[in-house]
Design an enzyme around this catalytic site. Structure first.
Site, mmCIF file in Angstrom:
data_model
loop_
_atom_site.group_PDB
_atom_site.id
_atom_site.type_symbol
_atom_site.label_atom_id
_atom_site.label_comp_id
_atom_site.label_asym_id
_atom_site.label_seq_id
_atom_site.Cartn_x
_atom_site.Cartn_y
_atom_site.Cartn_z
ATOM 1 C CD GLU A 1 92.122 58.569 78.041
ATOM 2 O OE1 GLU A 1 93.297 58.894 78.263
ATOM 3 O OE2 GLU A 1 91.164 59.328 78.283
ATOM 4 C CD GLN B 1 104.141 61.857 75.913
ATOM 5 O OE1 GLN B 1 104.543 63.011 76.010
ATOM 6 N NE2 GLN B 1 104.468 60.929 76.787
ATOM 7 C CG LEU C 1 97.845 61.610 65.993
ATOM 8 C CD1 LEU C 1 96.992 60.387 66.344
ATOM 9 C CD2 LEU C 1 97.629 62.690 67.043
ATOM 10 C CE1 TYR D 1 106.818 61.183 72.616
ATOM 11 C CE2 TYR D 1 105.231 62.633 71.574
ATOM 12 C CZ TYR D 1 106.305 62.440 72.413
ATOM 13 O OH TYR D 1 106.862 63.508 73.053
ATOM 14 C CE1 TYR E 1 95.658 59.610 82.620
ATOM 15 C CE2 TYR E 1 96.060 58.870 80.361
ATOM 16 C CZ TYR E 1 95.355 59.644 81.268
ATOM 17 O OH TYR E 1 94.330 60.427 80.836
ATOM 18 C CG ASP F 1 96.034 63.809 82.705
ATOM 19 O OD1 ASP F 1 95.874 64.449 83.771
ATOM 20 O OD2 ASP F 1 95.356 64.022 81.688
ATOM 21 C CB CYS G 1 91.708 80.960 90.750
ATOM 22 S SG CYS G 1 93.354 80.294 90.448
ATOM 23 C CB CYS H 1 92.530 75.820 95.529
ATOM 24 S SG CYS H 1 94.100 75.891 94.683
HETATM 25 S S1 SF4 Z 1 92.612 74.283 91.382
HETATM 26 FE FE1 SF4 Z 1 93.334 76.081 92.493
HETATM 27 S S2 SF4 Z 1 94.895 76.955 91.176
HETATM 28 FE FE2 SF4 Z 1 93.695 75.574 89.924
HETATM 29 S S3 SF4 Z 1 92.151 76.901 88.991
HETATM 30 FE FE3 SF4 Z 1 91.277 75.980 90.849
HETATM 31 S S4 SF4 Z 1 91.643 77.527 92.405
HETATM 32 FE FE4 SF4 Z 1 92.991 78.018 90.732
#
Ligand code: SF4
Length: 370
Positions: A57, A62, A100, A102, A139, A157, A216, A225
């Site tokens: 981690e 970055q 690496l 930073y 984080y 993140d 998607c 989504c």
């Molecule tokens: S979270 Fe939404 S925008 Fe991202 S890949 Fe899935 S469907 Fe697509």
């Protein structure tokens, strides 16, 4: 804007359903990473090693997974436990970290290993305890608590910010939307398998919900989504235009001895590239004046311009004119000659590797002793 208002909520079901879809996807499609314990192994009783989780981690802050893998494996070979890392000389750790970026992370890594080793070699198992350690911010503490100790921590993140901004069509610019995004993640984190959930979100952002052209069609939460249903997922997260980075300039001096050794020095421990190794340079200012020419060289010599390199830091861009001279004088105070076969092992940050390569191509690659 009206569309965003209508689609503020994920389209189907609630956040708990999103988590369970993600976990099912993660079981089948998780990335195999050298520091990760797979869902199958976890189910068989294996447990993550907090040292590996912490190290990965910190390295991943970055930086990309691909860039980190070889460094992680080299660290594991040299220092397989936190006690071994604590026992290592700081300069050896800085050398192993070189490239690496930073570099304050490397110093904090060593300080953290020293502290954990002094406290018996066990990492704290809560976010609040982890945040007390050097170099562990909100984080990283959440990520270690979730992945190493299966705590229901909200791990947010850049990848997760992007996924959540899209899932919920968050129209607030990213800088101001952090609280809103965190709230959505907190509502999603499941009580069982929170560590796998955190890693599933990371994997989704890294492999499917990518900054450009998210895939998607393959996404396990596409039915949830709102951004993909709006037809323009790349519109999220909303970002304000970036301020331009100022340009700083300077000169760097590669002095080469007849046996191929190069004159180096160590930077101050604190500040930019703190504790790393460099060739002598001028200050890095916004001016083009006498201080950026060979007149500022640290040694007398027949300095010739060998090139110019550019490097991007977080807050500024740097341009260095690179000068080279062959000289056999003794190293000035605070400097040392690094033999040709030792240069590749020095704690040289990327910008300094560029400088040396501009003057002596191949010099920072591994070479045999003469
Ligand atoms: S979270 Fe939404 S925008 Fe991202 S890949 Fe899935 S469907 Fe697509």
């Amino acid at each position: 804007m009206a569309l965003h208002d209508q689609t503020r909520k994920a389209v189907s079901g609630d956040n708990v359903e999103i988590a369970s879809r993600l976990l099912a996807w993660y079981d089948a499609h998780h990335r195999d990473l050298p520091w990760r314990v797979s869902p199958r192994a976890l189910a068989g009783g294996a447990r993550p090693d907090p040292y590996l989780v912490w190290l990965s981690e910190v390295m991943l802050q970055q930086t990309t997974v691909e860039a980190v893998k070889s460094y992680f494996q080299a660290f594991m070979q040299k220092w397989p436990t936190v006690q071994a890392l604590a026992a290592a000389p700081t300069q050896d750790v800085m050398k192993a970290w070189a490239g690496l970026g930073y570099y304050s992370r490397a110093r904090n890594l060593k300080a953290c290993a020293d502290l954990v080793a002094r406290q018996g070699g066990r990492f704290p198992d809560s976010e609040s305890g982890l945040k007390e350690l050097p170099g562990i911010g909100a984080y990283t503490a959440a990520a270690i608590a979730a992945i190493a100790f299966d705590r229901p921590a909200a791990v947010v993140d850049g990848n997760v910010e992007r996924v959540v901004s899209r899932l919920f069509s968050i129209a607030t610019p990213l800088g101001e939307a952090k609280g809103e995004i965190r709230g959505q993640v907190e509502r999603m984190v499941p009580l069982t398998r929170p560590g796998d959930f955190a890693q599933a979100m990371m994997d989704l952002g890294a492999t499917i919900c990518t900054p450009r052209r998210p895939r998607c069609i393959l996404c396990p939460v596409r039915v949830d989504c709102s951004a993909t249903i709006s037809g323009d997922p790349e519109r999220f997260p909303v970002r304000l235009p970036k301020a331009e980075r100022p340009l700083r300039r300077g000169a760097a001096f590669v002095a080469v001895r007849c046996d191929g050794a190069i004159l180096l020095r160590k930077r101050a421990d604190k500040g930019l590239l703190g504790g790393m190794t460099e060739v002598p340079t001028t200050g890095w200012t916004a001016r083009i004046d006498g201080a950026t020419t060979e007149a500022a060289a640290p040694l007398p010599g027949n300095w010739q311009q060998a090139g110019r390199i550019g490097h991007i830091f977080t807050h500024f861009a740097l341009e260095l004119d690179v000068f080279k001279a062959e000289t056999d004088v003794a190293a000035p105070v605070g400097h040392f000659w690094s033999l040709a076969h030792e240069i590749s092992g020095e704690a040289l940050p990327s910008v300094m590797k560029k400088v040396i390569e501009a003057a002596m191509p191949g010099a920072t690659k591994k070479q045999r002793p003469r």
